[in-house]
Design a protein around this motif. Structure first.
Motif, PDB file in Angstrom:
ATOM      1  N   VAL A  87      -2.858  -1.815  -9.146  1.00 43.12           N
ATOM      2  CA  VAL A  87      -2.888  -2.803 -10.237  1.00 43.12           C
ATOM      3  C   VAL A  87      -4.305  -2.934 -10.775  1.00 43.12           C
ATOM      4  CG1 VAL A  87      -2.555  -5.245 -10.787  1.00 43.12           C
ATOM      5  CG2 VAL A  87      -0.854  -4.051  -9.444  1.00 43.12           C
ATOM      6  N   TRP A 114       2.995  -5.015  -8.386  1.00 44.13           N
ATOM      7  CA  TRP A 114       2.761  -3.691  -8.971  1.00 44.13           C
ATOM      8  C   TRP A 114       3.915  -3.304  -9.892  1.00 44.13           C
ATOM      9  CZ3 TRP A 114       2.584   1.399  -5.674  1.00 44.13           C
ATOM     10  CH2 TRP A 114       2.150   2.448  -6.469  1.00 44.13           C
ATOM     11  N   THR A 151       3.936  -5.255  -3.722  1.00 46.02           N
ATOM     12  CA  THR A 151       4.755  -4.222  -4.356  1.00 46.02           C
ATOM     13  C   THR A 151       5.493  -4.791  -5.571  1.00 46.02           C
ATOM     14  OG1 THR A 151       5.032  -3.284  -2.160  1.00 46.02           O
ATOM     15  CG2 THR A 151       6.457  -2.444  -3.880  1.00 46.02           C
ATOM     16  N   SER A 208      -0.894  -1.487  -3.494  1.00 44.78           N
ATOM     17  CA  SER A 208      -0.522  -2.145  -4.753  1.00 44.78           C
ATOM     18  C   SER A 208      -1.729  -2.818  -5.393  1.00 44.78           C
ATOM     19  CB  SER A 208       0.571  -3.173  -4.505  1.00 44.78           C
ATOM     20  OG  SER A 208       1.704  -2.554  -3.959  1.00 44.78           O
TER      21      SER A 208
END
Length: 160
Positions: A146, A29, A26, A142
């Protein structure tokens, strides 16, 4: 903060690995979103030619970080003891000897009782497994987000 003694130390993993497994993907991201936004915001007015290379390398680097967080979550989940089995190898921490108390003090302590384990110095295994399982799912999300961030840069260019 209490020091880990053989009575309070539970099997598991290092705290750095644990928290990276919970929040590493996270954070990657978030860093990808913020760094990409500010890189484009600062470079597009000057028409920088190396911007797609910078954004692509940033995406590849942060994809690797999110993938490492997924692996760390999986690895941590495998190393934590199963709460159904209990923690037979870990003895409970020693309690201080009890001394006689007055009736008033006993009534006050009964009124202030907390649920079992609410104030444990070492958190339970079920809590850790819950955090790491949630972290694994968030890290997978995430990783996908990404990775998908590179397609607009390659297809349309960053300054369209």
């Amino acid at each position: 903060m209490t020091a880990a003694t053989p009575e309070t130390k539970r099997p598991g993993v290092r705290p750095v690995v644990f928290w990276f497994a919970v929040a590493g993907g996270t954070a990657a991201w978030l860093l990808h979103l913020l760094a990409g936004y500010w890189t484009i915001e600062l470079s597009c007015p000057t028409d920088a030619g190396a911007l797609p290379i910078v954004l692509s390398s940033l995406t590849v680097l942060l994809t690797a970080v999110a993938a490492a967080a997924c692996y760390a979550a999986w690895w941590t989940l495998r190393r934590l003891p199963d709460p159904a089995e209990g923690e037979a190898g870990v003895p409970p921490p020693p309690r201080p000897p009890r001394r006689p108390r007055s009736e008033r003090r006993r009534v006050q302590e009964q009124a202030q009782t907390h649920p079992a384990g609410a104030w444990d110095a070492v958190p339970g295994t079920a809590r850790n497994r819950f955090l790491v399982t949630g972290g694994l799912y968030m890290n997978l999300l995430s990783l996908v987000m990404v990775t998908l961030g590179i397609f607009p840069v390659l297809a349309m260019g960053p300054c369209w």
